[in-house]
Design an enzyme around this catalytic site. Structure first.
Site, PDB file in Angstrom:
ATOM      1  CG  ASP A 112      32.817  -5.017  -8.275  1.00 19.73           C
ATOM      2  OD1 ASP A 112      33.706  -4.290  -7.793  1.00 19.73           O
ATOM      3  OD2 ASP A 112      32.500  -5.026  -9.469  1.00 19.73           O
ATOM      4  CE1 TYR A 366      29.724  -2.943  -8.412  1.00 19.18           C
ATOM      5  CE2 TYR A 366      27.735  -3.934  -7.501  1.00 19.18           C
ATOM      6  CZ  TYR A 366      28.878  -4.024  -8.280  1.00 19.18           C
ATOM      7  OH  TYR A 366      29.152  -5.182  -8.926  1.00 19.18           O
TER       8      TYR A 366
END
Ligand SMILES: [Zn+2]
Ligand SMILES: [Zn+2]
Length: 755
Positions: A112, A366
């Site tokens: 991430d 995200y």
């Protein structure tokens, strides 16, 4: 062969699908521990993608600090002797990584895109290169894992080192040649969409080790603080095992916000005031008006005004309408999303879980971001075109997509890592539960940011009843603007007044006085609490929801709006009593914010991890010495806090206290423990311990938080209790403590009928 490492399995799968098209799956391990890797060809090269399970390394103390004892705390602060080791729980994942990595000639870190993701990438590289420790270097290698050797209070202590590791070299065996690992690249993407992922792989960069170090320093500091303060408070108040008192670096200042507000409420002295209201009628429509003065401070003044307002009709003296522009809301960042969603009854922790899965399904970008300004590169139109295929907003999305120029609202926070949260895809099948709620909210917010301002007409109507002036306020949506899609999440604005002109009259149905009191400041809702944390720099966008959840799980707070338990209040006031003279209050938000700033400076390369950790050690040492001098006081406060939480009300038989107790098996029940200061009575059965109270007991629900309501049951006179599921979830459930109460019969009959 190219090895691609992601943070989670679903991201690996998604990336393989996007880059490869044709993907074959290999399963490693068996049963629940199964780990998958995905093989495909990308740009003529064999590639394999594999997901970790978040962090695979962790900071630990040496085994010498495993035992919980007040004796070691000074040493733990001064010479914590931390080591960064492979997480024992990740063994299956790492075995799978070893297999998948075999023969790789290049490594792509695709974790991430944030601080924690950078650290997880760093962890993967350490492990691949063979530089990761499998245990603390000062610990003896464990021979065999003995059952039950973990010791008490493990949760906050260092977990045992990975079992079953061979002796000798404390490093994990390398999985790839160092030269291959050194050539690694890092890809960063903000959404799991073909555009983002393809662009990221076309333009890879490198791992940002400063950013990883900032995340690493947080782990170190939180471990030392958590372990030292948790052990101190637990040992000081004799709370062992699962009842230990968890204290955290960010958790305690957050609890303080809730407790401070509660103490303000308790200290609040209500002031009485009076209002005068009237009900009017015209052409069959009723209208409520209030005296133009608002509040009357004395009853005499209110009485006089009421006497002056005796009339059959009310005459309109003025009618004003003023249009006002209400701009569309700014794009969503994490805090704003959590706050908006909690207004619809979804707790922050649940919002983040739902948002995370929407992200992994490629439906939203995200969800961990501070940014509230869309970057110019963002394909707004692409998202709109996609949303034109989602029925609930199809018309609006299609109209905006066809618009020549798109203008968006913007917030005050601009960062360059991630865009604000926006929809990137449309669900193929219907979503349900929290996911459906959060997706709907994100989509509507996104559209709202691209729509024009709403025009609201504010209305004010003045009337005269007898000699006294009264007024009513209303509003009307003149131009819906962004409210076209966002009305269900916005403040209610459509409450129009009847259209009248000066000189018109209403008939007066009723004029009356209402006696009121000023109200104490209200408790924090979960949404406003998250906003307050952001404002004070408590925690990060990634941790705030979990910190609040933890307060519920540890029974420091309950319900929503958030109310502290007596245990929560006792914990904060115990700290306060001990730390009055501390140079920095370690449970204050200033201290936490100071460390957050220092961590930011690590990520900018201005400070080193060891410098920041050393600074925090010093603060902690001061505090610990003060706490140690107040141990008896802390013990007494915690004990009485717990006692109050556990007292459900008065025993109907003897007037004693009905309290929550735990049996030998850990099951909880309610029992009469007699009156305060009552002498224990001789036992009824010979050989048993003398007991206080009349012997009355009741079974209790075993799950959820039980709190007294202060009321007694209308049917039987025993106390009523409230049961709330963990985390402030679910509807509170009020019931009578008496298992044989007639009210239960009714309840049973009702549930029986409905099933
Ligand atoms: Zn009793
Ligand atoms: Zn009852």
């Amino acid at each position: 062969m190219r090895l691609i490492v992601t943070e989670k399995d679903s991201a690996a799968r998604k990336i393989a699908d996007i880059l490869g098209g044709k993907v074959s799956v290999t399963e490693h391990g068996s049963g629940r521990q199964k780990v998958k890797s995905y093989q495909f060809v990308y740009e003529d090269e064999d590639s394999v993608a594999i997901g970790l399970r978040g962090h695979v390394m962790q900071t630990v103390f040496p085994n010498t600090y495993r035992r919980w004892s007040l004796k070691y705390l000074g040493d733990m602060i001064e010479t914590p002797d931390l080591a960064w080791v492979v997480d024992g729980g990740a063994a299956t994942t790492l075995a799978a990584l070893r297999k998948a990595a075999k023969g790789a000639t290049s490594v792509v870190i695709a974790t991430d895109y944030d601080r924690e993701g950078e650290l997880i990438g760093h962890e993967a590289l350490q492990i691949l290169r063979g530089e990761a420790l499998k245990r603390h270097p000062n610990d003896k290698p464990e021979k065999k894992k003995k059952a039950g050797s973990a010791g008490r209070g493990r949760a906050a202590a260092a977990p045992p080192a990975s079992p079953g590791l061979e002796t000798g070299d404390p490093h994990v065996k390398a999985m790839l040649p160092a030269a291959v690992v050194d050539r690694h690249v890092r890809v960063r993407y903000s959404a799991l969409t073909p555009e983002e992922v393809n662009a990221a792989f076309a333009k890879p960069s490198t791992v940002d080790f400063n950013l990883a170090e900032a995340a690493h320093s947080r782990q170190d500091i939180d471990l030392i603080w958590g372990a030292v303060l948790t052990r101190f408070m637990s040992l000081a108040s004799y709370r062992y095992g699962s009842d230990y008192l968890s204290v955290g670096r960010v958790q305690s200042p957050t609890l303080r916000l809730v407790v401070d507000r509660e103490l303000e409420r308790r200290a609040f002295v209500p002031v009485p005031y009076w209002e005068i209201k009237a009900t009017l009628q015209r052409e069959g429509e009723k209208l409520e008006v209030a005296h133009a003065k608002g509040r009357f401070d004395t009853l005499e003044a209110a009485d006089a005004a009421l006497a002056g307002a005796q009339a059959e009709t009310a005459e309109v003296t003025a009618y004003k309408a003023r249009p006002r522009k209400v701009p569309p809301p700014p794009p969503f960042n994490t805090t704003a999303l959590m706050s908006a969603a909690s207004g619809t009854g979804v707790s922050p922790a649940r919002v983040m879980r739902a948002a995370e899965s929407l992200y992994l399904d490629g439906l939203i970008s995200y969800p961990r971001t501070d940014n509230t300004v869309y970057p110019p590169s963002l394909d707004l139109r692409g998202s709109l075109q996609a949303l034109a295929g989602w029925q609930p907003v199809a018309t609006t999305a299609a109209r905006l997509a066809a618009q020549e120029k798109l203008t968006s609202s913007r917030g005050s926070k601009r960062t360059t890592d991630h865009p604000p949260i926006y929809p990137v895809g449309v669900p193929k099948k219907e979503l349900s539960g929290d996911q459906a709620r959060v997706y709907d909210l994100v989509v509507r917010r996104f559209l709202a940011t691209l729509l024009p301002a709403a025009v609201i007409e504010g209305q004010r109507l003045d009337v005269r009843i007898g000699e006294e002036p009264f007024l009513a306020r209303g509003s009307r949506v003149a131009t819906p603007g962004f409210l076209e899609v966002y009305e269900k999440y916005a403040a209610k604005r459509d409450r129009p007044l009847p259209s009248v002109e000066p000189g018109d009259t209403f008939s007066v149905l009723d004029v009356h006085q209402e006696s009121k009191e000023t109200q104490p400041p209200s408790r924090y809702g979960q949404g406003p609490l998250i906003e307050k944390m952001e404002e004070l720099g408590l925690g990060t966008k990634a941790t705030r929801a979990d910190i609040i959840q933890h307060l519920y799980d540890r029974n420091y707070v309950r319900d929503n709006p958030v109310e502290p338990t007596e245990l929560g209040v006792a914990l904060v006031t115990a700290f306060d009593a001990a730390l009055q003279k501390a140079p920095v209050d370690i449970t204050s938000s200033e201290m936490t914010a100071r460390l957050e700033t220092e961590m930011d400076r690590i990520s900018e390369g201005e400070l080193r991890r060891d410098e920041v950790v050393a600074d925090s050690q010093q603060m902690l040492e001061h505090a610990w010495k003060l706490l140690d001098g107040h141990i008896a006081d802390i013990r007494e406060r915690i004990k009485s806090g717990v006692r109050e939480d556990l007292t459900l009300g008065e025993c109907k038989n003897c007037g004693g206290q009905l309290r929550v107790l735990r049996g030998k098996t850990g099951k909880r029940f309610a029992a009469c423990v007699g009156k305060e200061g009552e002498e224990p009575k001789a036992p009824a059965v010979e050989g048993e311990r003398p007991r206080r109270g009349c012997g009355q007991t009741f079974p209790l629900p075993q799950r959820g938080t039980i709190t007294p309501t202060g009321n007694t049951c209308g049917e039987c006179g025993w106390p009523e209790i409230k049961v709330v599921g963990g985390g402030g979830r679910g509807r509170p459930w009020v019931l009578c403590v008496d298992i044989d109460c007639p009210s239960k019969e009714k309840y049973r009959a009702r549930t029986k009928k409905s099933t």
